[in-house]
Scaffold this active site. Structure first.
Site, PDB file in Angstrom:
ATOM      1  N   HIS A   8     -37.561  22.101 -56.139  1.00  0.00           N
ATOM      2  CA  HIS A   8     -37.316  22.849 -54.902  1.00  0.00           C
ATOM      3  C   HIS A   8     -36.424  22.074 -53.938  1.00  0.00           C
ATOM      4  O   HIS A   8     -36.470  22.301 -52.734  1.00  0.00           O
ATOM      5  CB  HIS A   8     -38.631  23.213 -54.199  1.00  0.00           C
TER       6      HIS A   8
ATOM      7  N   GLU B 152     -34.476  36.857 -60.440  1.00  0.00           N
ATOM      8  CA  GLU B 152     -33.250  36.533 -59.710  1.00  0.00           C
ATOM      9  C   GLU B 152     -31.982  37.042 -60.380  1.00  0.00           C
ATOM     10  O   GLU B 152     -31.081  37.574 -59.726  1.00  0.00           O
ATOM     11  CB  GLU B 152     -33.125  35.023 -59.468  1.00  0.00           C
TER      12      GLU B 152
END
Lengths: 327, 342
Positions: free
Chosen positions: A129, A60
């Site tokens: 998450h 990322e």
């Protein structure tokens, strides 16, 4: 006027912007061949090819940095981060590069990127998450932070974000991709600044954004049955915040509640209420109230998860608290 | 290389040395603040690499990006030296209008896309510049200078992987000066020869002396050809040494006097000057004249410009955070109940 799901609205915005400008590219994990975890780029790999719909490795920070570098040289990258939790890995390039490049170059360089990512909780995705990190981006000078709550805004704001020459953090929601709403057939742009009064009322102002705007509307509907008329503001943008729309509403209703899905401390609610105290303290007839999540990592167990995260009912109860009524 | 070319490069390196040493003096006079990382000793690398990169396309054609030891890379890329000095003085006439300082020199008009003070951050940015170059098909490449310390950041590995699979036109130049701030490379890095790490990413790489500008240029020639011909990235490692500490707040006491003296015997300016004198391309007298000429230019023009330039206006404090005049359709506030703008 077509009825589109939130994900379809995003997909349409991608498609139109890719068709409009060859410097627009999309990059992220699984967005190409796989069509995107939330289908926001479904079919676009086949249409625009691998040079413009770029499947990245799970890296990322560096693929976000690559998007930033490309934007400095004239490209307009839409960078998808699969979950806002993973955006923490890209925080260095977003905060230390994207947000600061225009300023530290004295306005000579710019970074027109859009980072799209779902925040919020879905169902039992647990602590890693289910983050809601909008407050972290809000605290950074140089980043725009937008949180569309409808397919119309998802479509019109993504198109605006792509053409904006500033870095835009575009926060979606895990639970909203299938939400449906009307989107005009013709091309439109929706502003990246400015809140919207989505329901008129006189008794209290409910302020939400993204998913929490929907809780506010649902709570207002329930309150209306009890003859309590709530005005609902969808913030739409968290940076900058439209304090003027908030002020005008509170001068009318004299009461306010702010709803956010994030943990309360140092959150959107704290910032909004601080602004309200500064802008319209004397217009208030009651103390402002915040509805926010418990200060815990989001638990896996469904009962615990439900207890940790607020909803329309929490907003409804919060209003009764402001009004000094018990349920 | 012709006689005049060699003499011009010698003059440039003398200029860069004097520029950096003059900033040291200005810092001691408190005219320059913040952190200041000097390049003295490493001149042959930036000068040689960029000379060769620019050889076929000219100054400002390709993108250049680097870390915080950035003054000389900016100047050699085409940023006016007086604007770089004015930036160090924090003046409105500086490369970044006084907003960036020593570590953030920018000159997009020269395609110099900045100095960055986060170790390893320029790796992905460089790959992004290269990605844009590849899309735009104008033959540009991106050149990324970074030190050996940056190679231990995750961005090094992530970026090398992506640059390799996507065959990005980027030339990575590692200036291995053997220290990551104050920690010697033996104490921080498993593989001392940095170019060997690139085998993991199938990126061609080589190691050379960074003290002899002609070696630097020769090594760069083939690397640039490789990158420009669409073969993907290349990684050049140059062994070099900084004479001063990491920054002005670092005396460099972690290094032995002998080590510093040994490296100073391989001074890049001395190596080239001696070669020119032996080849009868330069006399001792001409060398002295060159040094005097450079000193005069820096004192009488560059420092003067920086000292006499205005400070930024406090009223402009919040300028440059966002774009000045964005299109109102996508920025202008949506007021209560407002309609969508078409």
């Amino acid at each position: 006027m077509a009825e589109l799901a939130y994900w379809e609205a995003l997909r349409r915005a991608h498609d139109e912007e890719l068709a409009n400008d060859p410097s627009v590219i999309a990059m992220g994990e699984d967005i190409g061949v796989a069509g995107g975890t939330y289908k926001a780029t479904l079919g676009l790999y086949e249409k625009y090819g691998e040079e413009r719909i770029i499947d990245t490795p799970i890296s990322e920070n560096s693929y976000t940095g690559i998007g930033i570098g490309a934007s400095m040289a004239g490209m307009r990258p839409i960078i998808e981060i699969m979950s806002i939790n993973f955006a923490l890995l890209a925080m260095d390039t977003l905060v230390n590069a994207a947000a600061k490049i225009r300023y530290m170059s004295g306005g000579r360089a710019q970074c027109p990127i859009v980072m799209r990512t779902p925040g919020g909780t879905a169902h039992q995705l647990a602590a890693q998450h289910s983050a809601r990190l909008e407050k972290m981006f809000m605290g950074v000078a140089g980043l725009r932070v937008v949180t569309p709550s409808t397919p119309l805004d998802a479509y019109g704001m993504l198109k605006s974000a792509v053409r904006c020459n500033d870095p835009v953090i575009f926060i979606e929601h895990e639970s909203m991709y299938n939400l449906k709403g009307e989107v005009p057939d013709e091309e439109i742009f929706r502003p990246l600044e400015g809140a919207e009064v989505v329901r008129k009322g006189t008794d209290i102002t409910l302020i939400g954004y993204n998913y929490s705007a929907h809780w506010c509307i649902a709570a207002a509907n329930k309150l209306a049955q009890e003859n309590i008329h709530a005005e609902v503001i969808d913030l739409r943008s968290l940076k900058p915040i439209d304090r003027e729309t908030i002020r005008l509403s509170i001068e009318k209703t004299h009461r306010v509640l702010v709803a956010e899905e994030d943990e309360g401390p140092v959150g959107v609610g704290s910032e909004i209420i601080a602004g309200i105290i500064e802008d319209c303290f004397f217009a208030l007839d009651a103390q402002p109230v915040r509805v926010h999540a418990a200060d815990v990592p989001v638990p896996y167990n469904h009962r615990l998860e439900k207890a940790a995260i607020p909803n329309a009912q929490s907003v409804y109860q919060g209003v009764l608290k402001v009004l000094g009524k018990s349920e | 290389m012709s006689k005049t070319d060699r003499k011009r490069l010698l003059r440039e390196m003398i200029f860069y040395r004097r520029f950096e040493e003059r900033t040291f003096e200005a810092y001691m006079e408190r005219k320059i603040g913040g952190f200041l990382h000097l390049y003295s000793g490493q001149e042959a690398v930036a000068t040689g690499v960029l000379q060769m990169v620019q050889a076929d396309r000219g100054i400002g054609f390709d993108y250049v990006i680097t870390g915080y030891r950035d003054h000389i890379h900016a100047i050699k890329s085409g940023a006016p030296a007086r604007e770089v000095m004015a930036e160090l003085y924090g003046k409105e006439t500086g490369s970044s209008k006084g907003r960036g300082g020593s570590m953030h020199i920018f000159d997009p008009s020269a395609h110099f896309m900045g100095g960055y003070a986060l170790v390893g951050q320029p790796f992905p940015l460089a790959a992004g510049l290269a990605l844009a170059c590849k899309h735009q098909r104008e033959g540009r490449i991106a050149v990324c200078f970074l030190g050996d310390g940056a190679n231990n950041q995750g961005t090094f590995h992530e970026t090398m992987n992506m640059a390799s699979i996507w065959k990005l036109p980027v030339l990575f130049v590692c200036e291995n000066n053997l220290y990551a701030i104050g920690t010697a490379i033996e104490r921080s890095t498993a593989v001392l020869d940095q170019y060997q790490r690139l085998g993991a990413y199938k990126i061609p790489a080589s190691q050379h002396s960074g003290q002899d500008i002609e070696i630097v240029m020769e090594a760069t020639r083939s690397a640039v050809t490789h990158v420009r011909n669409g073969n993907g990235p290349y990684f050049l490692e140059f062994l070099t040494y900084r004479y001063r500490g990491h920054s002005m707040s670092d005396s460099g006491a972690y290094r032995s006097k002998e080590e510093v003296t040994d490296w100073m015997q391989q001074d890049p300016i001395q190596i080239l000057a001696t070669r020119l004198i032996h080849a009868n391309e330069l006399t001792e007298g001409e060398l002295k004249d060159l040094e005097q000429e450079v000193q005069n230019e820096i004192d009488n023009d560059i420092i003067k410009f920086a000292e006499e330039s205005p400070e930024p206006r406090v009223e402009d404090l919040t300028k440059y955070v966002f774009e000045d005049n964005p299109d109102p359709r996508w920025i202008g506030p949506l007021r209560a109940g407002g309609e969508a703008h078409g």
